[in-house]
Write a protein that holds these residues in place. Structure first.
Motif, PDB file in Angstrom:
ATOM      1  N   LEU A 169      15.108  -0.956  -4.136  1.00 27.29           N
ATOM      2  CA  LEU A 169      14.185   0.085  -3.669  1.00 27.29           C
ATOM      3  C   LEU A 169      13.167  -0.428  -2.654  1.00 27.29           C
ATOM      4  O   LEU A 169      12.438   0.371  -2.058  1.00 27.29           O
ATOM      5  CB  LEU A 169      13.436   0.691  -4.865  1.00 27.29           C
ATOM      6  N   TYR A 170      13.105  -1.731  -2.439  1.00 25.39           N
ATOM      7  CA  TYR A 170      12.082  -2.286  -1.547  1.00 25.39           C
ATOM      8  C   TYR A 170      12.131  -1.724  -0.118  1.00 25.39           C
ATOM      9  O   TYR A 170      11.071  -1.515   0.490  1.00 25.39           O
ATOM     10  CB  TYR A 170      12.166  -3.807  -1.524  1.00 25.39           C
ATOM     11  N   PRO A 171      13.302  -1.471   0.458  1.00 22.31           N
ATOM     12  CA  PRO A 171      13.296  -0.844   1.786  1.00 22.31           C
ATOM     13  C   PRO A 171      12.596   0.517   1.792  1.00 22.31           C
ATOM     14  O   PRO A 171      11.859   0.839   2.740  1.00 22.31           O
ATOM     15  CB  PRO A 171      14.786  -0.696   2.107  1.00 22.31           C
ATOM     16  N   ILE A 172      12.814   1.307   0.744  1.00 23.38           N
ATOM     17  CA  ILE A 172      12.155   2.617   0.657  1.00 23.38           C
ATOM     18  C   ILE A 172      10.664   2.456   0.421  1.00 23.38           C
ATOM     19  O   ILE A 172       9.845   3.189   0.993  1.00 23.38           O
ATOM     20  CB  ILE A 172      12.801   3.464  -0.462  1.00 23.38           C
ATOM     21  N   LEU A 173      10.282   1.484  -0.402  1.00 29.10           N
ATOM     22  CA  LEU A 173       8.863   1.233  -0.643  1.00 29.10           C
ATOM     23  C   LEU A 173       8.172   0.804   0.643  1.00 29.10           C
ATOM     24  O   LEU A 173       7.030   1.208   0.914  1.00 29.10           O
ATOM     25  CB  LEU A 173       8.692   0.149  -1.714  1.00 29.10           C
ATOM     26  N   SER A 174       8.854  -0.014   1.458  1.00 32.07           N
ATOM     27  CA  SER A 174       8.287  -0.458   2.737  1.00 32.07           C
ATOM     28  C   SER A 174       8.112   0.720   3.683  1.00 32.07           C
ATOM     29  O   SER A 174       7.082   0.845   4.365  1.00 32.07           O
ATOM     30  CB  SER A 174       9.206  -1.513   3.374  1.00 32.07           C
ATOM     31  N   LEU A 175       9.115   1.589   3.728  1.00 32.02           N
ATOM     32  CA  LEU A 175       9.030   2.780   4.580  1.00 32.02           C
ATOM     33  C   LEU A 175       7.886   3.685   4.139  1.00 32.02           C
ATOM     34  O   LEU A 175       7.106   4.169   4.978  1.00 32.02           O
ATOM     35  CB  LEU A 175      10.350   3.551   4.526  1.00 32.02           C
ATOM     36  N   ALA A 176       7.762   3.909   2.843  1.00 31.78           N
ATOM     37  CA  ALA A 176       6.693   4.772   2.331  1.00 31.78           C
ATOM     38  C   ALA A 176       5.316   4.198   2.651  1.00 31.78           C
ATOM     39  O   ALA A 176       4.378   4.944   2.972  1.00 31.78           O
ATOM     40  CB  ALA A 176       6.853   4.961   0.818  1.00 31.78           C
ATOM     41  N   ALA A 177       5.194   2.867   2.598  1.00 28.99           N
ATOM     42  CA  ALA A 177       3.904   2.233   2.890  1.00 28.99           C
ATOM     43  C   ALA A 177       3.490   2.477   4.336  1.00 28.99           C
ATOM     44  O   ALA A 177       2.329   2.819   4.612  1.00 28.99           O
ATOM     45  CB  ALA A 177       3.996   0.730   2.608  1.00 28.99           C
ATOM     46  N   VAL A 178       4.419   2.333   5.291  1.00 27.07           N
ATOM     47  CA  VAL A 178       4.050   2.518   6.700  1.00 27.07           C
ATOM     48  C   VAL A 178       3.880   3.990   7.052  1.00 27.07           C
ATOM     49  O   VAL A 178       3.137   4.319   7.987  1.00 27.07           O
ATOM     50  CB  VAL A 178       5.075   1.857   7.647  1.00 27.07           C
ATOM     51  N   ILE A 179       4.538   4.878   6.314  1.00 28.40           N
ATOM     52  CA  ILE A 179       4.305   6.311   6.524  1.00 28.40           C
ATOM     53  C   ILE A 179       2.858   6.647   6.189  1.00 28.40           C
ATOM     54  O   ILE A 179       2.198   7.420   6.894  1.00 28.40           O
ATOM     55  CB  ILE A 179       5.281   7.146   5.671  1.00 28.40           C
ATOM     56  N   THR A 180       2.334   6.029   5.129  1.00 24.64           N
ATOM     57  CA  THR A 180       0.927   6.214   4.775  1.00 24.64           C
ATOM     58  C   THR A 180       0.015   5.700   5.880  1.00 24.64           C
ATOM     59  O   THR A 180      -0.941   6.383   6.299  1.00 24.64           O
ATOM     60  CB  THR A 180       0.599   5.473   3.464  1.00 24.64           C
ATOM     61  N   LEU A 181       0.303   4.499   6.381  1.00 21.65           N
ATOM     62  CA  LEU A 181      -0.504   3.930   7.464  1.00 21.65           C
ATOM     63  C   LEU A 181      -0.435   4.786   8.719  1.00 21.65           C
ATOM     64  O   LEU A 181      -1.429   4.956   9.429  1.00 21.65           O
ATOM     65  CB  LEU A 181      -0.024   2.510   7.772  1.00 21.65           C
ATOM     66  N   TYR A 182       0.725   5.328   8.997  1.00 21.43           N
ATOM     67  CA  TYR A 182       0.918   6.182  10.167  1.00 21.43           C
ATOM     68  C   TYR A 182       0.062   7.440  10.057  1.00 21.43           C
ATOM     69  O   TYR A 182      -0.562   7.870  11.040  1.00 21.43           O
ATOM     70  CB  TYR A 182       2.394   6.544  10.283  1.00 21.43           C
ATOM     71  N   GLU A 183       0.004   8.016   8.867  1.00 20.11           N
ATOM     72  CA  GLU A 183      -0.819   9.208   8.659  1.00 20.11           C
ATOM     73  C   GLU A 183      -2.303   8.875   8.768  1.00 20.11           C
ATOM     74  O   GLU A 183      -3.092   9.662   9.308  1.00 20.11           O
ATOM     75  CB  GLU A 183      -0.514   9.815   7.289  1.00 20.11           C
ATOM     76  N   ILE A 184      -2.699   7.715   8.262  1.00 20.29           N
ATOM     77  CA  ILE A 184      -4.102   7.295   8.356  1.00 20.29           C
ATOM     78  C   ILE A 184      -4.503   7.112   9.821  1.00 20.29           C
ATOM     79  O   ILE A 184      -5.579   7.528  10.258  1.00 20.29           O
ATOM     80  CB  ILE A 184      -4.323   5.979   7.571  1.00 20.29           C
ATOM     81  N   GLN A 185      -3.596   6.476  10.571  1.00 19.00           N
ATOM     82  CA  GLN A 185      -3.858   6.255  12.000  1.00 19.00           C
ATOM     83  C   GLN A 185      -4.026   7.565  12.744  1.00 19.00           C
ATOM     84  O   GLN A 185      -4.864   7.681  13.650  1.00 19.00           O
ATOM     85  CB  GLN A 185      -2.712   5.428  12.588  1.00 19.00           C
ATOM     86  N   ASN A 186      -3.232   8.575  12.377  1.00 22.82           N
ATOM     87  CA  ASN A 186      -3.329   9.879  13.043  1.00 22.82           C
ATOM     88  C   ASN A 186      -4.666  10.552  12.776  1.00 22.82           C
ATOM     89  O   ASN A 186      -5.124  11.381  13.566  1.00 22.82           O
ATOM     90  CB  ASN A 186      -2.192  10.791  12.568  1.00 22.82           C
ATOM     91  N   ARG A 187      -5.297  10.152  11.666  1.00 21.03           N
ATOM     92  CA  ARG A 187      -6.573  10.789  11.308  1.00 21.03           C
ATOM     93  C   ARG A 187      -7.774  10.039  11.893  1.00 21.03           C
ATOM     94  O   ARG A 187      -8.739  10.660  12.337  1.00 21.03           O
ATOM     95  CB  ARG A 187      -6.699  10.884   9.790  1.00 21.03           C
ATOM     96  N   ILE A 188      -7.746   8.713  11.854  1.00 21.99           N
ATOM     97  CA  ILE A 188      -8.923   7.952  12.280  1.00 21.99           C
ATOM     98  C   ILE A 188      -8.789   7.371  13.692  1.00 21.99           C
ATOM     99  O   ILE A 188      -9.758   6.874  14.253  1.00 21.99           O
ATOM    100  CB  ILE A 188      -9.241   6.819  11.289  1.00 21.99           C
TER     101      ILE A 188
END
Length: 416
Positions: A348-367
């Motif tokens: 599952l680590y590839p999916i966990l890695s993808l989910a982590a950067v999706i969060t960062l991507y959303e944070i970047q879009n906000r700040i």
């Protein structure tokens, strides 16, 4: 001052977008370096990986499928036997090191399909971060030099998922071929046939004769498995049969379908309270170990990313989510039987890695602070990786001394 900052940010973005493959290569070198720094050169293989080694050794010498081995998941050994037959050394340990090195190489190469999958969800810089999350996941670094089946299992899982998410129909069919190879490495891969067919139907549901077309990927999957199932059944028929005495087991249906159903059926018939206890234990251990594998890199970011994937769903997000859910099933089965090991969740680590950067991507879009987010994340990944490995205290001095003593005893002893 603001104009200068914008200029610097633009330069960084331009560099990343222009040289992303060079950066990806650099990340691969970093992952390889970390794996080689802690590599246990002087230690032999143990437990399951030792069985894979002897199977591969016998096959490279005999030139055919060896008999007398009753464990499933022999395809990794078959792959190793090719390299063993090309490699020449008088020391057994050298062949064991070769097995570990091959595992490390495959582990590092996995960043390529991870990067390409991430590109379907986030921009290039965050896709590169996803590969860094993966390649510096400390548990994967430790597992990569073990020489077992988890590393190629993860590689084939990501590759098959990558092909499935593509719009090219040929690659989508190729995903089922890769899924078959995925199943050959570890029989748990069979569980993904159902979600892959679901995604296939979702993607082509508007076309005519969609159900007849679904027969093609099923046939691709089965045609690849059948020869290996037959060979494995023939090579194990002289050993105590799986269900019928005198008959071998195919390693796939026998262990991936029949055995789990038989275990749960027998337990339920003999003792219903024990069956309920198995289910409860499976759920408890699954939650516990899933939490453990997210330490130290994915504890905060990944859960948020998984929730984001559940919003505004499309076939790509659905593919990621249901693949994760179905790959939890083999782990649940192992944990319900009291087998305690986090490795069942490493896929599952590839999916966990993808989910982590999706969060960062959303944070970047906000700040709107991509530079700060990038620097902070990279520093966090490196510190967490080194800190976790140091915490594990990977000192092999005692094991090396024990191995040398065992060698001396073997040289001077006359009996068993």
């Amino acid at each position: 001052m603001n104009a200068k900052n914008e200029f610097n940010t633009f330069d960084i973005k331009k560099f990343i977008f222009s040289y992303h493959w060079v950066i990806l290569l650099f990340i691969g070198i970093i992952g390889l370096t970390f794996r080689l720094i802690y590599f246990p050169y002087q230690l032999p293989l143990t437990q399951d990986t030792e069985s894979f080694f002897w199977y591969a050794t016998d096959m490279s010498i005999l030139g055919n499928i060896p008999t007398g081995y009753n464990f499933p998941n022999t395809s990794w050994s078959m792959f190793l036997s090719i390299f063993f037959s090309l490699f020449e050394s008088e020391k057994i340990l050298d062949y064991m090191i070769l097995q570990r090195i091959l595992g490390i190489i495959i582990s590092v190469l996995t960043i390529i399909p991870i990067y390409l999958i991430s590109r379907k969800f986030v921009s290039i810089p965050y896709s590169l971060l996803a590969t860094l999350f993966f390649t510096l996941s400390p548990r994967l670094i430790i597992d990569s030099w073990i020489g077992g089946t988890i590393t190629p299992f993860i590689f084939l899982f990501v590759t098959s998922l990558l092909f499935l998410l593509d719009n090219n129909k040929k690659l989508i069919y190729a995903s089922f071929a890769t899924l078959a190879l995925f199943t050959l490495v570890r029989y748990e891969g069979m569980v993904l046939l159902i979600p892959f067919l679901i995604i296939f139907f979702i993607k082509f549901r508007k076309e005519k004769f969609v159900f007849p077309k679904m027969i093609i990927p099923i046939l691709i999957f089965i045609i690849i498995l059948i020869p290996f199932a037959y060979l494995h059944s023939e090579s194990t028929k002289d050993i105590q049969g799986y269900l019928i005495p005198g008959q071998g087991h195919d390693s796939f249906v026998s262990h991936g379908v029949i055995q789990p159903l038989e275990v749960y059926r027998t337990t339920n018939e003999n003792n219903q309270s024990e069956f309920i206890s198995m289910i409860v234990k499976g759920c408890y251990n699954l939650i516990q170990y899933f939490g453990w594998i997210m330490i130290p890199l994915f504890t905060i970011l990944t859960p948020i990313g998984l929730l984001i994937l559940l919003k505004n769903r499309n076939h790509k997000k659905i593919a990621i989510i249901i693949s994760l859910i179905f790959m939890l099933l083999p782990a649940f089965y192992a944990y319900s039987r009291g087998i305690h090991d986090t490795k069942y969740l490493y896929v599952l680590y590839p999916i966990l890695s993808l989910a982590a950067v999706i969060t960062l991507y959303e944070i970047q879009n906000r700040i709107k602070r991509p530079k700060i987010i990038g620097i902070f994340t990279i520093c966090f990944i490196f510190l967490a990786c080194v800190g976790f490995i140091d915490y594990q205290n990977l000192n092999y001095e005692h094991e090396i001394e024990a191995y040398k003593i065992a060698q001396e005893i073997s040289n001077i002893s006359d009996g068993v």
